[in-house]
Motif scaffolding. Structure first.
Motif, PDB file in Angstrom:
ATOM      1  N   ALA A  38     -65.604 -67.320 -45.818  1.00 37.89           N
ATOM      2  CA  ALA A  38     -66.161 -68.039 -44.668  1.00 37.89           C
ATOM      3  C   ALA A  38     -66.956 -69.254 -45.129  1.00 37.89           C
ATOM      4  CB  ALA A  38     -67.045 -67.098 -43.842  1.00 37.89           C
ATOM      5  N   ILE A  39     -67.722 -69.106 -46.181  1.00 34.18           N
ATOM      6  CA  ILE A  39     -68.479 -70.242 -46.734  1.00 34.18           C
ATOM      7  C   ILE A  39     -67.523 -71.335 -47.158  1.00 34.18           C
ATOM      8  CG2 ILE A  39     -69.844 -70.967 -48.747  1.00 34.18           C
ATOM      9  CD1 ILE A  39     -71.333 -68.230 -48.479  1.00 34.18           C
ATOM     10  N   ASP A  97     -66.936 -69.104 -34.543  1.00 33.03           N
ATOM     11  CA  ASP A  97     -67.280 -67.826 -33.923  1.00 33.03           C
ATOM     12  C   ASP A  97     -67.025 -66.663 -34.868  1.00 33.03           C
ATOM     13  OD1 ASP A  97     -68.168 -68.993 -31.583  1.00 33.03           O
ATOM     14  OD2 ASP A  97     -66.236 -68.795 -30.568  1.00 33.03           O
ATOM     15  N   PHE A  98     -65.929 -66.714 -35.619  1.00 32.34           N
ATOM     16  CA  PHE A  98     -65.647 -65.686 -36.612  1.00 32.34           C
ATOM     17  C   PHE A  98     -66.778 -65.628 -37.632  1.00 32.34           C
ATOM     18  CE2 PHE A  98     -64.041 -64.089 -40.597  1.00 32.34           C
ATOM     19  CZ  PHE A  98     -63.208 -63.046 -40.253  1.00 32.34           C
ATOM     20  N   CYS A  99     -67.185 -66.783 -38.135  1.00 37.00           N
ATOM     21  CA  CYS A  99     -68.250 -66.848 -39.143  1.00 37.00           C
ATOM     22  C   CYS A  99     -69.581 -66.359 -38.578  1.00 37.00           C
ATOM     23  CB  CYS A  99     -68.386 -68.270 -39.678  1.00 37.00           C
ATOM     24  SG  CYS A  99     -66.956 -68.802 -40.653  1.00 37.00           S
ATOM     25  N   ARG A 100     -69.865 -66.724 -37.347  1.00 34.18           N
ATOM     26  CA  ARG A 100     -71.109 -66.299 -36.703  1.00 34.18           C
ATOM     27  C   ARG A 100     -71.144 -64.769 -36.558  1.00 34.18           C
ATOM     28  NH1 ARG A 100     -70.649 -69.511 -32.330  1.00 34.18           N
ATOM     29  NH2 ARG A 100     -71.640 -71.295 -33.298  1.00 34.18           N
ATOM     30  N   LEU A 102     -69.365 -62.567 -38.268  1.00 38.58           N
ATOM     31  CA  LEU A 102     -69.414 -61.964 -39.598  1.00 38.58           C
ATOM     32  C   LEU A 102     -70.853 -61.938 -40.105  1.00 38.58           C
ATOM     33  CD1 LEU A 102     -67.966 -60.841 -42.125  1.00 38.58           C
ATOM     34  CD2 LEU A 102     -67.672 -63.231 -42.867  1.00 38.58           C
ATOM     35  N   ASP A 103     -71.545 -63.046 -39.979  1.00 39.32           N
ATOM     36  CA  ASP A 103     -72.945 -63.145 -40.407  1.00 39.32           C
ATOM     37  C   ASP A 103     -73.806 -62.105 -39.682  1.00 39.32           C
ATOM     38  OD1 ASP A 103     -75.222 -64.667 -41.737  1.00 39.32           O
ATOM     39  OD2 ASP A 103     -75.742 -64.960 -39.621  1.00 39.32           O
ATOM     40  N   GLU A 104     -73.673 -62.025 -38.363  1.00 38.91           N
ATOM     41  CA  GLU A 104     -74.484 -61.091 -37.567  1.00 38.91           C
ATOM     42  C   GLU A 104     -74.200 -59.639 -37.935  1.00 38.91           C
ATOM     43  OE1 GLU A 104     -73.395 -62.114 -33.574  1.00 38.91           O
ATOM     44  OE2 GLU A 104     -74.525 -64.005 -33.615  1.00 38.91           O
ATOM     45  N   GLU A 105     -72.926 -59.292 -38.097  1.00 36.64           N
ATOM     46  CA  GLU A 105     -72.573 -57.905 -38.321  1.00 36.64           C
ATOM     47  C   GLU A 105     -72.906 -57.427 -39.734  1.00 36.64           C
ATOM     48  OE1 GLU A 105     -68.597 -57.427 -36.799  1.00 36.64           O
ATOM     49  OE2 GLU A 105     -69.259 -58.146 -34.842  1.00 36.64           O
ATOM     50  N   VAL A 106     -72.779 -58.307 -40.716  1.00 36.86           N
ATOM     51  CA  VAL A 106     -73.169 -57.917 -42.076  1.00 36.86           C
ATOM     52  C   VAL A 106     -74.682 -57.769 -42.146  1.00 36.86           C
ATOM     53  CG1 VAL A 106     -73.212 -58.630 -44.505  1.00 36.86           C
ATOM     54  CG2 VAL A 106     -71.104 -58.872 -43.168  1.00 36.86           C
ATOM     55  N   ARG A 107     -75.426 -58.692 -41.520  1.00 28.98           N
ATOM     56  CA  ARG A 107     -76.896 -58.591 -41.510  1.00 28.98           C
ATOM     57  C   ARG A 107     -77.361 -57.311 -40.803  1.00 28.98           C
ATOM     58  NH1 ARG A 107     -79.767 -63.227 -42.817  1.00 28.98           N
ATOM     59  NH2 ARG A 107     -78.479 -65.102 -42.981  1.00 28.98           N
ATOM     60  N   ALA A 108     -76.674 -56.931 -39.738  1.00 33.42           N
ATOM     61  CA  ALA A 108     -77.079 -55.759 -38.961  1.00 33.42           C
ATOM     62  C   ALA A 108     -76.954 -54.461 -39.757  1.00 33.42           C
ATOM     63  CB  ALA A 108     -76.248 -55.663 -37.678  1.00 33.42           C
ATOM     64  N   ASN A 109     -76.079 -54.441 -40.746  1.00 30.52           N
ATOM     65  CA  ASN A 109     -75.861 -53.238 -41.568  1.00 30.52           C
ATOM     66  C   ASN A 109     -75.872 -53.619 -43.049  1.00 30.52           C
ATOM     67  OD1 ASN A 109     -75.247 -51.232 -39.376  1.00 30.52           O
ATOM     68  ND2 ASN A 109     -73.680 -52.761 -38.948  1.00 30.52           N
ATOM     69  N   LEU A 110     -76.880 -54.364 -43.428  1.00 30.07           N
ATOM     70  CA  LEU A 110     -76.942 -54.956 -44.765  1.00 30.07           C
ATOM     71  C   LEU A 110     -76.832 -53.923 -45.886  1.00 30.07           C
ATOM     72  CD1 LEU A 110     -77.226 -57.667 -46.238  1.00 30.07           C
ATOM     73  CD2 LEU A 110     -79.694 -57.308 -46.202  1.00 30.07           C
ATOM     74  N   GLU A 138     -77.518 -66.423 -46.138  1.00 31.95           N
ATOM     75  CA  GLU A 138     -78.359 -67.584 -45.843  1.00 31.95           C
ATOM     76  C   GLU A 138     -77.550 -68.876 -45.945  1.00 31.95           C
ATOM     77  OE1 GLU A 138     -81.547 -67.034 -48.651  1.00 31.95           O
ATOM     78  OE2 GLU A 138     -82.621 -65.635 -47.327  1.00 31.95           O
ATOM     79  N   LYS A 139     -76.699 -68.957 -46.947  1.00 33.42           N
ATOM     80  CA  LYS A 139     -75.833 -70.137 -47.096  1.00 33.42           C
ATOM     81  C   LYS A 139     -74.855 -70.227 -45.931  1.00 33.42           C
ATOM     82  CE  LYS A 139     -72.946 -72.613 -50.341  1.00 33.42           C
ATOM     83  NZ  LYS A 139     -72.457 -72.706 -51.721  1.00 33.42           N
ATOM     84  N   LEU A 140     -74.268 -69.102 -45.554  1.00 33.11           N
ATOM     85  CA  LEU A 140     -73.339 -69.082 -44.423  1.00 33.11           C
ATOM     86  C   LEU A 140     -74.046 -69.507 -43.147  1.00 33.11           C
ATOM     87  CD1 LEU A 140     -70.565 -68.476 -43.212  1.00 33.11           C
ATOM     88  CD2 LEU A 140     -71.264 -66.064 -43.036  1.00 33.11           C
ATOM     89  N   GLU A 141     -75.235 -68.984 -42.910  1.00 32.66           N
ATOM     90  CA  GLU A 141     -76.002 -69.336 -41.714  1.00 32.66           C
ATOM     91  C   GLU A 141     -76.301 -70.833 -41.662  1.00 32.66           C
ATOM     92  OE1 GLU A 141     -79.515 -67.141 -39.349  1.00 32.66           O
ATOM     93  OE2 GLU A 141     -80.018 -67.731 -41.401  1.00 32.66           O
ATOM     94  N   ALA A 142     -76.661 -71.418 -42.784  1.00 30.25           N
ATOM     95  CA  ALA A 142     -76.933 -72.866 -42.843  1.00 30.25           C
ATOM     96  C   ALA A 142     -75.664 -73.666 -42.555  1.00 30.25           C
ATOM     97  CB  ALA A 142     -77.504 -73.234 -44.211  1.00 30.25           C
TER      98      ALA A 142
END
Length: 161
Positions: A38-39, A97-100, A102-110, A138-142
């Motif tokens: 994704a990055i 949207d896919f990247c967003r 992915l970021d949310e779901e990985v963070r939710a179950n880190l 963090e890089k993906l979010e930026a």
């Protein structure tokens, strides 16, 4: 999109797919590899692929600008001419949207994602892997914030400045 990892398994699905795809942690460290892809996709604004091992088949998802397409590939060539009914799927999920998600779901179950397929990171401790995954997120979010403008309804093409 991705369910919480449990006992070495997760399910992947997107709106528009008729099926969800059960993915194993064998041969894949999904969070690390998918976040890396994704990055790269957002850095280059180029379509990218993510994959998952289904034991025995492989699921491959092509994430393009405005859509995601999935197909299932048999592990062995024998019998590959016979296509299963769940071999293809399409979703009108954009790259951003896919990247967003992915970021949310990985963070939710880190913690679960840090240890999913952890034997691929045998030279680092769990905490080192967790910190590495946080840095990648963090890089993906930026990049999501930086590239969002390229995915507005008015945009019909991409320009890299």
């Amino acid at each position: 999109m991705l369910t919480r990892p449990k006992n070495g398994w997760t399910h992947f699905g997107l709106e528009g797919f008729e099926y969800t795809y059960r993915l194993s942690d064998v041969f894949d460290n999904i969070a690390f590899r998918w976040v890396d892809q994704a990055i790269h996709g957002l850095e280059t604004l180029a379509p990218f692929c993510v994959k998952g091992y289904m034991e025995p088949d492989r699921m491959i998802c092509v994430v393009s600008y405005w859509n995601c397409r999935v197909f299932v590939e048999r592990e062995q060539k024998e019998g590959s001419e016979k296509i299963r009914e769940n071999s293809f799927g399409e979703s009108h999920t954009s790259m951003i949207d896919f990247c967003r998600r992915l970021d949310e779901e990985v963070r939710a179950n880190l913690d679960e994602w840090t240890s999913f397929g952890e034997y691929f990171n045998e030279y680092r401790t769990f905490e080192e892997n967790r910190q590495l995954l946080v840095r990648k997120l963090e890089k993906l979010e930026a990049l999501i914030a930086e590239r969002e403008e390229y995915f507005t309804p008015r945009e019909t093409y991409f320009h890299l400045d």
